[in-house]
Scaffold this active site. Structure first.
Site, short mmCIF file in Angstrom:
data_model
loop_
_atom_site.label_atom_id
_atom_site.label_comp_id
_atom_site.label_asym_id
_atom_site.label_seq_id
_atom_site.Cartn_x
_atom_site.Cartn_y
_atom_site.Cartn_z
N HIS A 168 1.59 3.13 1.90
CA HIS A 168 0.46 2.84 2.76
C HIS A 168 -0.23 4.06 3.20
O HIS A 168 -1.33 4.18 3.52
CB HIS A 168 0.95 2.09 4.12
CG HIS A 168 1.30 0.62 3.90
ND1 HIS A 168 0.08 -0.42 3.35
CD2 HIS A 168 2.15 -0.23 3.87
CE1 HIS A 168 0.69 -1.42 3.37
NE2 HIS A 168 2.08 -1.58 3.45
N CYS A 467 -9.49 -3.07 -9.76
CA CYS A 467 -9.69 -3.04 -8.25
C CYS A 467 -8.51 -2.36 -7.64
O CYS A 467 -8.59 -2.28 -6.27
CB CYS A 467 -10.05 -4.64 -7.52
SG CYS A 467 -8.48 -5.55 -7.87
#
Length: 542
Positions: A168, A467
């Site tokens: 993250h 993506c």
């Protein structure tokens, strides 16, 4: 980063003047304060950052965490600080032992624990230093709540000794346009105030910058204006069209991406509409959220990923928190196995929103592994009135059998983050595995090539996009185009850099660079060989 909050002494008891009831009340008040502060920060954030902050805020009021701490106060006479510390350790260990993505939530628990202790002590919460002067932030790692609210005007680069390239911390740093280096051993020993040179593209940090490095930094700054503006036309030097799309999490993200010239949306992470919900949103609530994204791109393609719950995105009404390995468990499309109806209702909401908009709506399911699953998802879309169903290719089996998979759907989109971690058997959150967990791995590039080849074999040459985070790397974007990828979707901040570099190569040159990368013995050589053939990267400070 300041040193973390120190552990309350083992066995620390309530002060003689403090009752257990008062301690519990104080603990709950501190937890509420932490929740409110994180929620206030979430309200000012958007996209990935907003979702992470909201999830972390919820953890400050986690029932299991607070009940465990309350029990220690009432039964053992522990101080509130010691009780929440021990309760946080227990919850964190439980999540860590679950493995996979759930380990990332363990870090969130420890972050919340430290914030509550700081609140109880009346001292500043751990976090990013305040400064009027821009600086490079060096830390062991950042909690998602910190990373999500980094101000790029103050923090100019990010270096951590922990984390991984798809953690993250790294992903959100990229979304903010921050050069970042993770899993950098020894950086904790760099003295505060030292001058350092950070090269996010190379993944390196140097003390006492050389003149060449100073020149590279200056070039990056001078070209910042150029690299901030995308003309809305993704193409190679010889006119081969490669639409550049944006990854978004909601209407606010979509509006920002449209303003930056995105040619559509290649990944709408619909699960962000479900976060901080104890119950499933209604069909109409979902439709309203989707419509906000569609309206930002009238006449353009918007690709929605259906609910990707599970693993690092657990939802109370959907996710089984007791799974031994959530990354390989019931997540994404698979939740329809255990909780049928949720996906049907989401597709119904998408169809309602699509009927009310001018956007070209495509829908794809994550974690598709077989042709049978692709066929089932396509039938669900057809029943809902959705015209263009597709699949995410992030499980290697889907890449290896893409011809069969694509026979049933209209398109595929490669999720390179998960595809890499599954192909390399390397948890993308782990710093020690950072060298394995890069989409530059020749094995991962081969899976991309096989997916595109499967599309051609299927007969209609159905579009295959990317993506995942790989699309945001200008050098790797060239390789992906050379492998036959038809569209690239990325954080909107990367559009201009990718578009600028693509315009300097022909399709034939991109194909040659793809062959070069595939022939490399490892990821480091693949990246180095390709970058050496793209001098524009050095000229632009990329």
């Amino acid at each position: 980063m300041p040193k973390p909050v120190s552990e309350p002494p083992s066995g620390e008891q309530l002060a003689a003047s403090t009752t257990a009831e008062d301690a519990v009340a104080g603990l709950k008040a501190a937890a509420q304060s932490v929740h409110d502060e994180l929620k206030a920060r979430a309200d000012k954030a958007s996209g990935d950052g907003k979702a992470v902050l909201e999830a972390t805020a919820l953890m400050a009021k986690d029932t299991m965490l607070l009940k465990s701490a309350t029990k220690l106060i009432n039964n053992n006479g522990s101080s509130a600080e010691r009780a929440i510390w021990e309760a946080g350790a227990s919850v964190s260990e439980m999540l860590h032992n679950l493995g996979g993505y759930m380990a990332e939530r363990a870090t969130d628990v420890l972050d919340v624990r430290a914030r509550i202790v700081a609140e109880l002590r009346g001292v500043p919460a751990p976090g990013i230093p305040a400064s009027d002067t821009p600086f490079i932030l060096v830390a062991e790692d950042l909690a998602p709540a910190d990373t999500a609210t980094l101000d790029p005007a103050v923090v100019t680069a990010l270096v951590t000794s922990g984390g991984g390239p798809q953690s993250h911390t790294a992903i959100i740093a990229r979304s903010l346009g921050l050069p970042a280096v993770v899993a950098a051993r020894g950086v904790d020993e760099i003295p505060d105030g030292a001058e350092v040179f950070v090269d996010g593209a190379a993944g390196s940090l140097s003390l006492e910058p050389s003149e060449e490095q100073r020149a590279a930094a200056l070039a990056w700054v001078e070209n910042a204006a150029t690299l901030a503006v995308f003309d809305g036309n993704g193409t190679t030097a010889d006119g081969h069209l490669v639409p550049l799309l944006a990854n978004v999490g909601g209407a606010k993200d979509a509006a920002a991406a449209a303003a930056l010239g995105a040619q559509g949306v290649g990944l709408f992470r619909t699960e962000f509409c479900f976060l901080e919900r104890d119950t499933e949103p209604t069909v109409l609530e979902q439709a309203a959220a989707y419509r906000g994204v569609f309206d930002a791109f009238p006449g353009k393609k918007v690709v929605l990923r259906t609910l990707d719950a599970g693993a690092d995105k657990p939802l109370p009404f959907l996710t089984d928190a007791t799974e031994p390995n959530p990354a390989l468990g019931v997540r994404g499309y698979r939740t329809d196995f255990t909780t049928p109806g949720v996906l049907d209702r989401q597709l119904e909401a998408i169809a309602i929103a699509a009927d009310e908009t001018e956007a070209e709506v495509w829908v794809m399911a994550p974690m598709i592994s077989t042709a049978a699953e692709a066929a089932h998802f396509a039938s669900m879309c057809d029943a809902a009135g959705i015209k263009t169903p597709g699949v995410m290719v992030e499980v290697p089996s889907a890449a290896l059998t893409s011809a069969s998979v694509l026979r049933h759907v209209g398109f595929a989109s490669l999720g390179t983050n998960d595809l890499t971690q599954y192909a390399m058997a390397a948890d993308r959150q782990l710093g020690p595995l950072a060298e394995l967990n890069t989409p530059w791995q020749p094995a991962v590039l081969r899976l991309v090539q096989l997916t595109v080849a499967g599309s051609a074999e299927e007969g209609n040459g159905k579009p295959v996009g990317v993506c995942g985070e790989a699309a945001a790397d200008p050098a790797l974007a060239v390789v992906l185009v050379g492998l036959g990828v038809s569209t690239l979707s990325m954080t909107a901040r990367s559009l201009a850099a990718v578009g600028t570099v693509l315009k300097t190569v022909t399709l034939e040159q991109a194909q040659e660079l793809a062959r070069l990368a595939l022939s490399a013995p490892d990821a480091l050589d693949a990246k180095a060989w390709v970058r050496a053939k793209l001098p524009i990267l050095e000229e632009l400070g990329l």
